[in-house]
Design a protein around this motif. Structure first.
Motif, PDB file in Angstrom:
ATOM      1  N   VAL A  34      -2.089  -4.578  -7.146  1.00 36.99           N
ATOM      2  CA  VAL A  34      -0.983  -3.691  -6.830  1.00 36.99           C
ATOM      3  C   VAL A  34      -0.676  -3.733  -5.338  1.00 36.99           C
ATOM      4  O   VAL A  34       0.475  -3.585  -4.929  1.00 36.99           O
ATOM      5  N   GLY A  35      -1.701  -3.961  -4.518  1.00 40.65           N
ATOM      6  CA  GLY A  35      -1.484  -4.051  -3.076  1.00 40.65           C
ATOM      7  C   GLY A  35      -0.541  -5.180  -2.724  1.00 40.65           C
ATOM      8  O   GLY A  35       0.335  -5.038  -1.861  1.00 40.65           O
ATOM      9  N   ARG A  36      -0.683  -6.302  -3.407  1.00 39.63           N
ATOM     10  CA  ARG A  36       0.192  -7.448  -3.152  1.00 39.63           C
ATOM     11  C   ARG A  36       1.619  -7.140  -3.588  1.00 39.63           C
ATOM     12  O   ARG A  36       2.586  -7.569  -2.957  1.00 39.63           O
ATOM     13  N   LEU A  37       1.746  -6.389  -4.679  1.00 39.65           N
ATOM     14  CA  LEU A  37       3.071  -6.017  -5.158  1.00 39.65           C
ATOM     15  C   LEU A  37       3.767  -5.080  -4.169  1.00 39.65           C
ATOM     16  O   LEU A  37       4.993  -5.076  -4.061  1.00 39.65           O
ATOM     17  N   MET A  38       2.985  -4.299  -3.443  1.00 41.73           N
ATOM     18  CA  MET A  38       3.546  -3.364  -2.479  1.00 41.73           C
ATOM     19  C   MET A  38       3.895  -4.044  -1.151  1.00 41.73           C
ATOM     20  O   MET A  38       4.605  -3.459  -0.331  1.00 41.73           O
ATOM     21  N   ARG A  39       3.423  -5.254  -0.922  1.00 49.69           N
ATOM     22  CA  ARG A  39       3.587  -5.877   0.385  1.00 49.69           C
ATOM     23  C   ARG A  39       5.046  -6.021   0.828  1.00 49.69           C
ATOM     24  O   ARG A  39       5.366  -5.749   2.004  1.00 49.69           O
ATOM     25  N   PRO A  40       5.976  -6.426  -0.037  1.00 45.98           N
ATOM     26  CA  PRO A  40       7.360  -6.557   0.432  1.00 45.98           C
ATOM     27  C   PRO A  40       7.939  -5.256   0.977  1.00 45.98           C
ATOM     28  O   PRO A  40       8.596  -5.255   2.029  1.00 45.98           O
ATOM     29  N   VAL A  41       7.687  -4.147   0.297  1.00 41.63           N
ATOM     30  CA  VAL A  41       8.209  -2.873   0.779  1.00 41.63           C
ATOM     31  C   VAL A  41       7.497  -2.451   2.059  1.00 41.63           C
ATOM     32  O   VAL A  41       8.098  -1.863   2.971  1.00 41.63           O
ATOM     33  N   MET A  42       6.224  -2.787   2.177  1.00 40.65           N
ATOM     34  CA  MET A  42       5.480  -2.476   3.397  1.00 40.65           C
ATOM     35  C   MET A  42       6.048  -3.244   4.584  1.00 40.65           C
ATOM     36  O   MET A  42       6.193  -2.699   5.682  1.00 40.65           O
ATOM     37  N   ASP A  43       6.383  -4.503   4.365  1.00 40.12           N
ATOM     38  CA  ASP A  43       6.967  -5.309   5.445  1.00 40.12           C
ATOM     39  C   ASP A  43       8.311  -4.729   5.890  1.00 40.12           C
ATOM     40  O   ASP A  43       8.642  -4.751   7.083  1.00 40.12           O
ATOM     41  N   LYS A  44       9.090  -4.203   4.954  1.00 42.80           N
ATOM     42  CA  LYS A  44      10.369  -3.597   5.304  1.00 42.80           C
ATOM     43  C   LYS A  44      10.160  -2.354   6.166  1.00 42.80           C
ATOM     44  O   LYS A  44      10.905  -2.109   7.117  1.00 42.80           O
ATOM     45  N   ILE A  45       9.140  -1.581   5.825  1.00 44.53           N
ATOM     46  CA  ILE A  45       8.865  -0.358   6.591  1.00 44.53           C
ATOM     47  C   ILE A  45       8.395  -0.703   7.996  1.00 44.53           C
ATOM     48  O   ILE A  45       8.801  -0.076   8.980  1.00 44.53           O
ATOM     49  N   VAL A  46       7.560  -1.730   8.109  1.00 41.86           N
ATOM     50  CA  VAL A  46       7.124  -2.170   9.441  1.00 41.86           C
ATOM     51  C   VAL A  46       8.319  -2.649  10.253  1.00 41.86           C
ATOM     52  O   VAL A  46       8.405  -2.407  11.469  1.00 41.86           O
ATOM     53  N   ALA A  47       9.285  -3.291   9.601  1.00 40.14           N
ATOM     54  CA  ALA A  47      10.427  -3.863  10.304  1.00 40.14           C
ATOM     55  C   ALA A  47      11.239  -2.801  11.037  1.00 40.14           C
ATOM     56  O   ALA A  47      11.764  -3.058  12.127  1.00 40.14           O
ATOM     57  N   PHE A  48      11.364  -1.582  10.451  1.00 43.40           N
ATOM     58  CA  PHE A  48      12.184  -0.588  11.142  1.00 43.40           C
ATOM     59  C   PHE A  48      11.371   0.495  11.841  1.00 43.40           C
ATOM     60  O   PHE A  48      11.897   1.187  12.713  1.00 43.40           O
ATOM     61  N   THR A  49      10.077   0.641  11.502  1.00 45.16           N
ATOM     62  CA  THR A  49       9.257   1.620  12.228  1.00 45.16           C
ATOM     63  C   THR A  49       8.445   0.955  13.337  1.00 45.16           C
ATOM     64  O   THR A  49       8.125   1.588  14.345  1.00 45.16           O
ATOM     65  N   GLY A  50       8.092  -0.311  13.123  1.00 47.62           N
ATOM     66  CA  GLY A  50       7.241  -1.021  14.068  1.00 47.62           C
ATOM     67  C   GLY A  50       5.778  -0.658  13.948  1.00 47.62           C
ATOM     68  O   GLY A  50       4.933  -1.210  14.664  1.00 47.62           O
ATOM     69  N   GLU A  51       5.444   0.269  13.017  1.00 49.28           N
ATOM     70  CA  GLU A  51       4.080   0.779  12.933  1.00 49.28           C
ATOM     71  C   GLU A  51       3.313   0.189  11.744  1.00 49.28           C
ATOM     72  O   GLU A  51       3.903  -0.262  10.761  1.00 49.28           O
ATOM     73  N   THR A  52       2.002   0.208  11.864  1.00 50.53           N
ATOM     74  CA  THR A  52       1.119  -0.338  10.822  1.00 50.53           C
ATOM     75  C   THR A  52       1.277   0.444   9.528  1.00 50.53           C
ATOM     76  O   THR A  52       1.259   1.676   9.515  1.00 50.53           O
ATOM     77  N   THR A  53       1.417  -0.285   8.429  1.00 53.93           N
ATOM     78  CA  THR A  53       1.600   0.323   7.115  1.00 53.93           C
ATOM     79  C   THR A  53       0.495  -0.167   6.187  1.00 53.93           C
ATOM     80  O   THR A  53       0.266  -1.368   6.061  1.00 53.93           O
ATOM     81  N   SER A  54      -0.195   0.778   5.569  1.00 58.64           N
ATOM     82  CA  SER A  54      -1.298   0.421   4.675  1.00 58.64           C
ATOM     83  C   SER A  54      -1.082   1.039   3.300  1.00 58.64           C
ATOM     84  O   SER A  54      -0.382   2.050   3.157  1.00 58.64           O
ATOM     85  N   PHE A  55      -1.676   0.390   2.297  1.00 54.95           N
ATOM     86  CA  PHE A  55      -1.626   0.938   0.941  1.00 54.95           C
ATOM     87  C   PHE A  55      -3.053   1.245   0.508  1.00 54.95           C
ATOM     88  O   PHE A  55      -3.909   0.360   0.486  1.00 54.95           O
ATOM     89  N   GLN A  56      -3.299   2.496   0.192  1.00 58.09           N
ATOM     90  CA  GLN A  56      -4.638   2.988  -0.107  1.00 58.09           C
ATOM     91  C   GLN A  56      -4.746   3.394  -1.574  1.00 58.09           C
ATOM     92  O   GLN A  56      -3.804   3.973  -2.134  1.00 58.09           O
ATOM     93  N   VAL A  57      -5.881   3.084  -2.176  1.00 58.37           N
ATOM     94  CA  VAL A  57      -6.125   3.507  -3.556  1.00 58.37           C
ATOM     95  C   VAL A  57      -7.439   4.269  -3.625  1.00 58.37           C
ATOM     96  O   VAL A  57      -8.320   4.101  -2.783  1.00 58.37           O
ATOM     97  N   ARG A  58      -7.531   5.100  -4.646  1.00 64.60           N
ATOM     98  CA  ARG A  58      -8.748   5.870  -4.846  1.00 64.60           C
ATOM     99  C   ARG A  58      -9.774   5.048  -5.614  1.00 64.60           C
ATOM    100  O   ARG A  58      -9.461   4.354  -6.566  1.00 64.60           O
TER     101      ARG A  58
END
Length: 251
Positions: A87-111
């Motif tokens: 699921v982390g890999r599936l989230m990567r495209p949206v994470m890259d988009k968020i980094v593109a406009f925030t410039g900040e590190t984006t992580s996906f965490q699971v329990r």
């Protein structure tokens, strides 16, 4: 330094796991003497533990460089485990988009039980930025991500979790109230909650998990730049990106 054996556990197993952990965390083979120093055991005891791990196929001696590194059995187990977190890999495209406009590190965490794991990380673009390693493991109840990951628990389950987690995290004073706010807003933000001088905003990503939650998407950065106001201003745009990518943020 060697860990203390867990209550009701085996000291030998605990020591072997500590040795394995030390070997896993190094990119280069770890010499026996250095390994013994790290875990606080004699060279003889450390060698016996390494031999047991070697016999099980978890570690092997690197003949050219010397020292011990992970072996095929452990690598195979790691790959199988990693496949559960695709699921982390599936989230990567949206994470890259968020980094593109925030410039900040984006992580996906699971329990994972009483822990949370960073299964995917898109590092920020600034020279000074929050650095999160893939695979980082932290207590479930710590930080902004922890609030989000616990937000879908029932009140009874949350009570049980807080009792079990008592004393394991330094930032739990308002944990229950924080999780309730996530249920209402879909996200949680704070500055310096777990790490001093770091701001983070974490969004709940619903999904087929046991608690109806896929995971927590967290955007974090230095507090001098990623302030509470900056995070609040970015929240609607982050939400829009998540919704456009079908990663809804309503808990």
């Amino acid at each position: 330094m060697a860990t203390s054996p867990s209550t009701g556990g085996s000291q030998t197993v605990d020591r072997a796991l500590e040795v394995l952990q030390q070997i896993v965390q190094d990119d280069a083979p770890v010499p026996l003497d250095e390994l013994a120093g790290r875990v606080g055991l004699s060279r003889t005891v450390t060698y016996r533990l390494v031999r047991s791990l070697e016999n099980a196929g978890f570690v092997e001696r690197e003949p050219r460089l010397g020292g011990y590194t992970v072996a095929a059995t452990f690598v195979s187990m790691s790959i199988r485990t990693a496949n559960r977190f695709n699921v982390g890999r599936l989230m990567r495209p949206v994470m890259d988009k968020i980094v593109a406009f925030t410039g900040e590190t984006t992580s996906f965490q699971v329990r994972n039980g009483m822990k949370r794991v960073a299964v995917e990380v898109a590092q920020g673009v600034h020279t000074i930025r929050r650095v999160i390693p893939v695979g980082e493991v932290l207590p479930l109840c710590s930080g902004e991500s922890g609030r989000v990951l616990c937000s879908t628990l029932s009140d009874a389950d949350l009570d049980s979790l807080l009792i079990e987690a008592a004393g394991t995290s330094h930032d739990m004073a308002h944990f229950r109230e924080d999780t309730i706010s996530v249920r209402e807003t879909g996200y949680f933000l704070a500055v310096g909650l777990r790490t001093p001088d770091v701001g983070a905003i974490s969004f709940a990503i619903p999904g087929p998990g046991p608690d109806g939650l896929l995971g927590a998407l967290t955007v974090s950065g230095p507090a001098h730049r990623w302030t509470a106001d900056a995070m609040a201003a970015a929240a609607p745009q982050i939400r829009n990106v998540l919704q456009a990518s079908n990663a809804t943020t309503t808990t």
